[in-house]
Design an enzyme around this catalytic site. Structure first.
Site, mmCIF file in Angstrom:
data_model
loop_
_atom_site.group_PDB
_atom_site.id
_atom_site.type_symbol
_atom_site.label_atom_id
_atom_site.label_comp_id
_atom_site.label_asym_id
_atom_site.label_seq_id
_atom_site.Cartn_x
_atom_site.Cartn_y
_atom_site.Cartn_z
ATOM 1 N N THR A 12 0.649 -1.159 -0.122
ATOM 2 C CA THR A 12 -0.009 -0.083 0.083
ATOM 3 C C THR A 12 0.827 1.198 0.043
ATOM 4 O OG1 THR A 12 -1.634 -1.433 1.331
ATOM 5 C CG2 THR A 12 -1.980 1.045 1.281
ATOM 6 N N VAL A 44 -2.544 -6.950 5.100
ATOM 7 C CA VAL A 44 -3.545 -6.347 6.084
ATOM 8 C C VAL A 44 -3.880 -4.843 5.895
ATOM 9 C CG1 VAL A 44 -4.007 -8.355 7.770
ATOM 10 C CG2 VAL A 44 -2.262 -6.364 7.802
ATOM 11 N N ALA A 47 -8.798 -0.688 6.734
ATOM 12 C CA ALA A 47 -9.746 0.309 7.259
ATOM 13 C C ALA A 47 -8.864 1.507 7.252
ATOM 14 C CB ALA A 47 -10.369 0.006 8.496
ATOM 15 N N LYS A 75 -16.959 3.522 5.787
ATOM 16 C CA LYS A 75 -16.687 3.225 7.411
ATOM 17 C C LYS A 75 -16.984 4.563 8.039
ATOM 18 C CE LYS A 75 -12.968 3.225 10.713
ATOM 19 N NZ LYS A 75 -11.387 3.333 10.802
ATOM 20 N N VAL A 199 15.565 -6.716 -4.324
ATOM 21 C CA VAL A 199 16.728 -5.768 -4.012
ATOM 22 C C VAL A 199 17.481 -6.760 -3.145
ATOM 23 C CG1 VAL A 199 17.584 -3.747 -2.835
ATOM 24 C CG2 VAL A 199 15.514 -3.649 -4.251
ATOM 25 N N GLU A 359 -7.054 2.269 15.699
ATOM 26 C CA GLU A 359 -7.822 3.596 15.110
ATOM 27 C C GLU A 359 -7.427 3.391 13.718
ATOM 28 O OE1 GLU A 359 -10.094 5.713 16.127
ATOM 29 O OE2 GLU A 359 -10.221 5.474 18.282
ATOM 30 N N THR A 361 -4.591 3.667 11.699
ATOM 31 C CA THR A 361 -4.075 4.934 11.476
ATOM 32 C C THR A 361 -2.877 4.590 10.459
ATOM 33 O OG1 THR A 361 -3.038 4.274 13.436
ATOM 34 C CG2 THR A 361 -4.135 6.250 13.396
ATOM 35 N N TYR A 452 0.803 18.834 18.840
ATOM 36 C CA TYR A 452 1.133 19.034 17.334
ATOM 37 C C TYR A 452 -0.058 18.200 16.670
ATOM 38 C CZ TYR A 452 5.685 20.247 19.295
ATOM 39 O OH TYR A 452 6.595 21.023 19.959
ATOM 40 N N TYR A 453 -0.157 18.582 15.290
ATOM 41 C CA TYR A 453 -1.017 17.703 14.471
ATOM 42 C C TYR A 453 -0.693 16.247 14.399
ATOM 43 C CZ TYR A 453 -3.430 15.917 10.441
ATOM 44 O OH TYR A 453 -4.254 15.128 9.492
#
Ligand code: FAD
Length: 516
Positions: A12, A44, A47, A75, A199, A359, A361, A452-453
């Protein structure tokens, strides 16, 4: 001009990076992606966060373009089951928190809500999910505000620029392998060179910068910037450049997972439009409904549970449909690389860092890293400011998310096994204890969450604190003096809106069946 990118890894992370950079820089950038035909992807990661829509928007893709090809569903929330006690559940939805007279509605709810369900009283989405509905009508139109106001004017902004301004009401769930395949075609059509090969060596020059990678059958591949998307192996960044990996294991002990892909008749079963995290004796099980199967897995700490027991529990949890499905056992490397950009190498994806998928992420980290790399793309002079800004942004996001995940365990009321009792005495990240003390008196706001963000707005913290039930919370004393009429009207408005939506929205499965 510095414009030759070599991406190693075709999971991904690799394909999201390749496709985004082609969309961003077109023919002015030269991208080669090399992926092994022998080493598989992690298999995997299905989500997402609602911000992922900015990724597809950026690529110019509409839902009908990619969703059918990826077995994808919507979702609307994470549903937490059994975290407070067995039989209890609550939702952490993608929905803007309403506020009344300067106080979040959850604060008013603490003072006295209509029912004992903060999620259903303060948001409309939980009832929409319980009913298995789609947030879009059959003609494709989206349920109305307050979720998307202003979203269109903000296309092209990064996720961090969006935060607090909009909250899109849903994210996606999809088959990771199919998304990689879809993005492969997208990228190759736009000129990405795709090489399937191993590689075998990473070549460094006298300064310790990467000069090229040597493959088994395609010789040396050279470039300016090397993106390490080799997953937990961290072949370029951690192995060749010896960048240390900082483990989060002391605060987040889950280090293993076992996953199953279970084919099911989703038409009969229906699609609950959310990801469910069901607490177990030594971790939790995810359930992600796609169009023709569910993805499920037990995330656990091997100090508390053996892989055999985890697999047995997961199979029992799923039932007979899981009988012949092969299990994928995964060792998770939890933490982050000390720096994700060193010299001319940038790690994106699992090679950069990872926290357990409570969550969802992982893909958010990838998307955020890609946006940051595009924004801080180096010039010929390799000005270190770009690198430093990038590294700060990446470590803030991961450290912030770690803190948010630790909060789930500290706040969970459950204490019926050693695993759960230990969640209350284990070390927690610096600063979190102080923040929790503040939140006991005043619900989280932008001044008191991780500074922080990191992708999580204050309302997300409120949901976890209110839903997990292990930390006592109080309403603001000021609310005892404030007129409650406006808040009561807001609660009624939510009830009315919930009724209207649950009577008019189509079933999620039916909506996808039309789209697919
Ligand atoms: P991988 O998928 O491991 O890909 C690595 C690539 O590197 C492969 O293509 C491989 O062939 C290649 N490679 C390796 N060595 C070589 C070599 N020598 N030569 C050439 N190529 C090589 N994220 C979410 O957002 N939501 C979720 O619900 C979620 N659930 C998860 C559940 C679990 C249990 C785990 C472990 C992760 C989860 N994630 C989730 C994270 C998500 O899976 C990853 O972020 C995502 O799949 C990206 O992986 P990757 O591309 O970095 O690595």
């Amino acid at each position: 001009m510095l414009n030759r990118i070599v991406i190693v890894g075709g999971g991904t992370a690799g394909w999201m990076t390749a496709s985004y950079f082609k969309a961003a820089f077109g023919d002015r950038i030269d991208i080669t992606l090399v992926e092994s035909g022998n080493v598989g992807t992690v298999g995997v990661g299905e989500a997402t966060f609602s911000d992922i829509r900015h990724f597809f928007d950026f690529l110019g893709l509409k839902e009908e373009d990619w969703m059918p090809a990826c077995n994808a569903t919507y979702k609307l929330a994470v549903r937490f089951e059994n975290w407070r006690e067995k039989g209890h559940h609550f939702y952490h939805p993608f929905e803007q928190m309403r506020s009344v007279n300067g106080f979040p509605l959850t604060d008013w709810w603490l003072r006295g809500g209509p029912t004992d369900r903060f999620d259903k009283d303060c948001f409309v989405m939980p009832s929409v999910i319980d009913a298995g509905l789609s947030p879009r009508y059959m003609d494709g139109s989206l349920i109305d505000q307050p979720f998307v106001e202003g979203a269109d004017e903000m296309q092209g902004l990064t996720m961090s620029e969006h935060q607090g301004k909009t909250q899109f009401p849903y994210a996606y769930q999809f088959e990771a392998a199919l998304l990689a395949k879809y993005l492969t075609a997208y990228s190759v059509e736009r000129g990405v060179k795709h090489i399937t090969d191993d590689v075998q060596r990473v070549n460094l020059d006298e300064r310790g910068w990467i000069s090229g990678v040597t493959t088994a059958e395609h010789g040396d591949i050279t470039g300016d910037l090397f993106v390490d998307c080799t997953g937990f192996r961290g072949l370029l960044l951690n192995k060749a450049l010896e960048v240390p990996f900082l483990s989060y294991q002391d605060t987040l002990p889950n280090d293993s997972a076992v996953a199953l892909q279970v084919p099911l008749d989703m038409e009969r079963r229906g699609v609950l439009p959310c990801t469910t995290a069901t607490a177990q004796d030594a971790g939790w099980i995810w359930t992600i409904p796609l169009m023709s199967r569910i993805g499920t897995g037990y995330v656990y700490a091997k100090d508390y549970l053996s892989p055999e027991e985890a697999e047995r529990t997961l199979r029992e949890f799923v039932g007979p449909a899981a009988a012949d499905v092969p299990a994928n056992h995964i060792r998770m490397r939890i933490g982050r690389s000390e720096n994700s950009w060193v010299n001319n190498c940038v790690a994106i994806g699992l090679s950069s860092g990872f926290v357990e998928p409570l969550e969802s992420t992982g893909i958010f980290f990838i998307h955020h890293a890609i946006e940051q790399l595009a924004k801080n793309f180096p010039g010929e002079d390799w000005n270190p400011v770009h690198r430093d800004l990038y590294n700060d942004a990446i470590s803030h996001v991961m450290d912030g998310v770690r803190e948010f995940l630790v909060l789930h365990y500290v706040a969970a009321k459950r204490d019926d096994t050693q695993y759960w009792r230990d969640t209350k005495t284990r070390r927690i990240p610096d600063g979190l204890a102080e923040r929790i003390e503040k939140w006991r008196t005043q619900l989280p706001d932008s001044e008191t969450v991780f500074p922080y963000y990191h992708g999580l707005p204050p309302y997300s913290y409120m949901c976890i604190l209110l839903g997990m039930g292990g930390i006592e919370l109080k309403p603001s004393p000021a609310l005892a003096l404030a007129d409650p009429d406006a808040a009561e009207r807001e609660f009624l408005d939510i009830q009315e809106k919930t009724r209207r939506l649950t009577e008019s929205l189509p079933k999620a499965y039916d909506y996808f069946a039309r789209l697919h």
